[in-house]
Design a protein around this motif. Sequence first.
Motif, PDB file in Angstrom:
ATOM      1  N   PRO A 582       0.831  -1.202   0.000  1.00  0.00           N
ATOM      2  CA  PRO A 582       0.000   0.000   0.000  1.00  0.00           C
ATOM      3  C   PRO A 582       0.864   1.249   0.000  1.00  0.00           C
ATOM      4  N   PRO A 583       0.319   2.379  -0.445  1.00  0.00           N
ATOM      5  CA  PRO A 583       1.138   3.609  -0.534  1.00  0.00           C
ATOM      6  C   PRO A 583       1.750   4.040   0.786  1.00  0.00           C
ATOM      7  N   ASP A 584       1.141   3.663   1.918  1.00  0.00           N
ATOM      8  CA  ASP A 584       1.667   4.100   3.206  1.00  0.00           C
ATOM      9  C   ASP A 584       2.705   3.135   3.776  1.00  0.00           C
ATOM     10  N   ALA A 585       3.130   2.137   2.983  1.00  0.00           N
ATOM     11  CA  ALA A 585       4.074   1.142   3.511  1.00  0.00           C
ATOM     12  C   ALA A 585       5.432   1.758   3.815  1.00  0.00           C
ATOM     13  N   ALA A 586       5.793   2.812   3.091  1.00  0.00           N
ATOM     14  CA  ALA A 586       7.117   3.402   3.259  1.00  0.00           C
ATOM     15  C   ALA A 586       7.260   4.153   4.577  1.00  0.00           C
ATOM     16  N   ASP A 587       6.179   4.360   5.331  1.00  0.00           N
ATOM     17  CA  ASP A 587       6.292   5.089   6.596  1.00  0.00           C
ATOM     18  C   ASP A 587       6.906   4.242   7.708  1.00  0.00           C
ATOM     19  N   GLY A 588       7.121   2.949   7.433  1.00  0.00           N
ATOM     20  CA  GLY A 588       7.810   2.098   8.394  1.00  0.00           C
ATOM     21  C   GLY A 588       6.961   1.553   9.513  1.00  0.00           C
ATOM     22  N   LYS A 589       5.684   1.893   9.555  1.00  0.00           N
ATOM     23  CA  LYS A 589       4.835   1.389  10.630  1.00  0.00           C
ATOM     24  C   LYS A 589       4.589  -0.105  10.438  1.00  0.00           C
ATOM     25  N   ARG A 590       4.694  -0.837  11.557  1.00  0.00           N
ATOM     26  CA  ARG A 590       4.480  -2.267  11.499  1.00  0.00           C
ATOM     27  C   ARG A 590       3.352  -2.628  12.451  1.00  0.00           C
ATOM     28  N   PRO A 591       2.420  -3.433  12.006  1.00  0.00           N
ATOM     29  CA  PRO A 591       1.293  -3.763  12.874  1.00  0.00           C
ATOM     30  C   PRO A 591       1.696  -4.719  13.984  1.00  0.00           C
ATOM     31  N   GLN A 592       0.973  -4.660  15.078  1.00  0.00           N
ATOM     32  CA  GLN A 592       1.133  -5.657  16.116  1.00  0.00           C
ATOM     33  C   GLN A 592       0.496  -6.968  15.668  1.00  0.00           C
ATOM     34  N   PRO A 593       0.973  -8.094  16.198  1.00  0.00           N
ATOM     35  CA  PRO A 593       0.251  -9.346  15.952  1.00  0.00           C
ATOM     36  C   PRO A 593      -1.205  -9.213  16.383  1.00  0.00           C
ATOM     37  N   LEU A 594      -2.064  -9.848  15.638  1.00  0.00           N
ATOM     38  CA  LEU A 594      -3.505  -9.697  15.824  1.00  0.00           C
ATOM     39  C   LEU A 594      -4.140 -11.073  15.825  1.00  0.00           C
ATOM     40  N   GLY A 595      -5.110 -11.288  16.702  1.00  0.00           N
ATOM     41  CA  GLY A 595      -5.798 -12.565  16.751  1.00  0.00           C
ATOM     42  C   GLY A 595      -7.291 -12.395  16.921  1.00  0.00           C
ATOM     43  N   TRP A 596      -8.025 -13.444  16.545  1.00  0.00           N
ATOM     44  CA  TRP A 596      -9.478 -13.464  16.707  1.00  0.00           C
ATOM     45  C   TRP A 596      -9.903 -14.912  16.920  1.00  0.00           C
ATOM     46  N   VAL A 597     -10.626 -15.157  18.018  1.00  0.00           N
ATOM     47  CA  VAL A 597     -11.178 -16.485  18.274  1.00  0.00           C
ATOM     48  C   VAL A 597     -12.683 -16.423  18.072  1.00  0.00           C
ATOM     49  N   TYR A 598     -13.185 -17.442  17.375  1.00  0.00           N
ATOM     50  CA  TYR A 598     -14.600 -17.485  16.979  1.00  0.00           C
ATOM     51  C   TYR A 598     -15.217 -18.766  17.528  1.00  0.00           C
ATOM     52  N   GLY A 599     -16.509 -18.694  17.866  1.00  0.00           N
ATOM     53  CA  GLY A 599     -17.173 -19.880  18.385  1.00  0.00           C
ATOM     54  C   GLY A 599     -16.592 -20.280  19.731  1.00  0.00           C
ATOM     55  N   ASN A 600     -16.359 -21.579  19.906  1.00  0.00           N
ATOM     56  CA  ASN A 600     -15.804 -22.040  21.176  1.00  0.00           C
ATOM     57  C   ASN A 600     -14.312 -22.344  21.081  1.00  0.00           C
ATOM     58  N   ALA A 601     -13.596 -21.573  20.224  1.00  0.00           N
ATOM     59  CA  ALA A 601     -12.143 -21.713  20.141  1.00  0.00           C
ATOM     60  C   ALA A 601     -11.506 -21.268  21.463  1.00  0.00           C
ATOM     61  N   ASP A 602     -10.334 -21.811  21.728  1.00  0.00           N
ATOM     62  CA  ASP A 602      -9.637 -21.599  22.995  1.00  0.00           C
ATOM     63  C   ASP A 602      -8.892 -20.263  22.962  1.00  0.00           C
ATOM     64  N   ALA A 603      -9.410 -19.252  23.684  1.00  0.00           N
ATOM     65  CA  ALA A 603      -8.776 -17.933  23.707  1.00  0.00           C
ATOM     66  C   ALA A 603      -7.440 -17.966  24.440  1.00  0.00           C
ATOM     67  N   GLN A 604      -7.309 -18.807  25.469  1.00  0.00           N
ATOM     68  CA  GLN A 604      -6.049 -18.883  26.213  1.00  0.00           C
ATOM     69  C   GLN A 604      -4.922 -19.400  25.320  1.00  0.00           C
ATOM     70  N   ALA A 605      -5.235 -20.403  24.513  1.00  0.00           N
ATOM     71  CA  ALA A 605      -4.224 -20.919  23.585  1.00  0.00           C
ATOM     72  C   ALA A 605      -3.860 -19.860  22.551  1.00  0.00           C
ATOM     73  N   ALA A 606      -4.850 -19.111  22.061  1.00  0.00           N
ATOM     74  CA  ALA A 606      -4.578 -18.053  21.094  1.00  0.00           C
ATOM     75  C   ALA A 606      -3.687 -16.981  21.702  1.00  0.00           C
TER      76      ALA A 606
END
Length: 821
Positions: A582-606
């Motif tokens: 994307p055009p804003d990639a050169a600004d050097g910003k890096r996203p934090q790791p991101l997670g999403w648990v759906y249904g009865n997935a184990d949030a602690q393991a995530a």
Amino acid sequence: MNAPAAPNDEAARRAGLPPGSRLHEIRLASGLWLAAAEVPTARMQRMVGAVGVGYLDEPDDCRGLAHLLEHALFLGSARFPGPESFTRWVGERGGRYNAHTDETVTDVHLQLPPTETDEGLARLVDMLARPQFEAERIGHEVGVLDAEFHARLADPALHRLMALGRLCREGHPARQCHAGNRKSLGDDVAHLVARLSDFHTQHYRTGCMALTMLGPLPLEEQLALLERYGDALPMDEVRPPIRPWRWAEPGGVAWHPPQATAEASVLEVFWPLPDELAATHRERLNAVAARLLDGKLAATLQAAIELDRLEVTLAPGGTGASLTLRLAPVPDGETLQTLFAVCRQALERALATPLYTPSSPPIDLDAWPRQHACRLVGTEDRCNPPDASEEELLPWLAPEQCRLLWLSPDTPGSWKHMTETGTAWRLESLPQENVPLPWRAPPTLATRPIPSSAGDATPRQLCQGAGFKLWAGDPVRLADAPSAALCLGWPTPASPQAAYLSQWRQNALPLRQAAQAHGLQLSCDGDARCTWLIAMGEAERLAALAELALASWPQKAPKVPERPYGGLLAQRMLSRLETLPPPDAADGKRPQPLGWVYGNADAQAAETLLRRLAARRRNDETTHEPPATTHRLPPQGSDHAVMLEVVGPDDTPRSRWLLQLLAQCHDAAFHREMRQRRGLGYAAAVRYRESAGFPRLGYVVQSPGTDVVTLRQAILEFIDQQSEALAHLTIDDLTRRQRGLLANAGPPEIHAEAMTRLWQALRRQAFSSHPMAAWQPLPWVAEAQALASLSPDELGALAHALATGGLARSWWLHSPTEPLV
């Protein structure tokens, strides 16, 4: 008419359609097959007309006639004359269409908003039943086919078909090239028109045709429409041509395109089958294919070689019915011998062990009606297949009955070259020695207990501020939703991102196949911003699946793979728009790791996995190259090609919709200006693409004889002279186009699509400079609101910005090598 073989809901379930669907198929007294599938969650109505005739049925002295007829169907029909009548009508309603000529089937497929079904089916049937063959238009279309033929000389798919022909019996039409060109079709246009008319009259009859439909309309309404318009097709109990067995004695062929590369290599090991036998034993063959893809074969091979691709298919294209294993890479003869021997042993083991009913991956609603129509044409009695013993299948799957097709690197040796296409080939002896590889077990997906707190469906953020973000909840749940899902995303170094992703998928190949065998789905994907995995299925196994997938991530930067190529040059150029940062990639910003648990997935393991990803992120470095304004592609054929890349102002839903509308307004006129008025090339199109959620347009022209300077100037002149005028829409015009776009991008049709769109919305929210509550509103609701709020003035302003240089742009240029033949 014949009665259905099963109740509507049971037939739909067996066909793999989403829960709540209904399916009915009948055969009319005229011999015409009809199939209707009511899928309540579908947004678009899909329609397909298929004819049981293909390029293998052409006259020997007029190769390309079936393909030319497919093109001629779009040049106007009795009720809807004019070469652009059909395409313009479909485009104005936000629909899509295409056609394909295969070995034994020709089909036209169409997608429209449900409100346009009646007229859309009327147009589809009229073009199949009463096409207009005007000499001037046919002569022009021969020129189009000739340009396409020369463009396809750079496409490995054409050369693969030519190599397959070397395994066929002498005199069989499969040994010939059926792409069609001026030489094969001839210069006598009047004679060609007569032959087209005769070919159409002979084959486009109800006895070997099928009409299928899938969409949200009630089943009874779909069937009534199909039967009403099906009565307009030429009635005749003609049957598809009787086609002799094509294959010579088992053997092998090595091949490569004229412009071979050292890296490109693929092995196909296949067992040809009679069509009727394959149809009768389809379920058994699907079970065999599932056994070969349970992860054991992939794990065994990866222990010995660098395997990154293992596919098993019953419809590989170009072989008719067959059981085919496709593997890559295969760089040398030693690897070839290993793969060939182990594949034969694997099939013997699969046939000797109890088979299970394979779990179905998420259905492709776009592909289903076409595949179903192509299976129906020529079927004498699909509802009551003859009883047959599975024993009759075994001799055809014996080790000695397989064939070998090897896309080989351009190694020294005695290569022959086909006169018409330049394809390099040589006979390859079938390896006879067995290779004693120890069989490896596929990855073990252990079950783990799920905490009692799992399963809260309220969308909410669980963790933030610890170097990662974790979300939980079920924003939406469709009828085919899995019990649980887990999504994890993390940044990767920008420059070798494609190499990391390719190596990760290779490492995880046995794991992905083992997951499928357990009824789980694992997707390993990424874009210019970050990489992610989506795991869906039984909650008790998801944590182990995600942990093993992350363990497959490369520990060091892999070698950057050569970009695979296939298809037309213009298509390959457009595909690059989907991989750009994307055009804003050169600004050097890096996203934090991101997670999403759906249904009865184990949030602690995530959370545990996200903490590992956050620690890994602190040790990674990222570099970003500034975007270039001109890209020169390495030579990939004999054509010239130019693409103008236009970047949207931002990545909001409003900008994405405006660029899509602009592409709609410009595409047909650009095609007409470049191909018809200026005569510049075979391919000319305006296409919308996204990369990391950022919208782009590509204005692309591919030409066999016009240099890149002229092509570039022609694109600039089109934008300068026509961009604003074409985008001037009335309120009624805009409303009609909005309705069509909304049908394409409304609520999700299946749950796998819902998961993907919700995950991408969460990722965009994480990057947004204006953070807001995730999924409020749902992404498709937000998109619909943005689309409905657009005005003609906003579209006009965007077109003005394009014409005056107010939008960022880059050029992609390709100049040819020497002619291939």
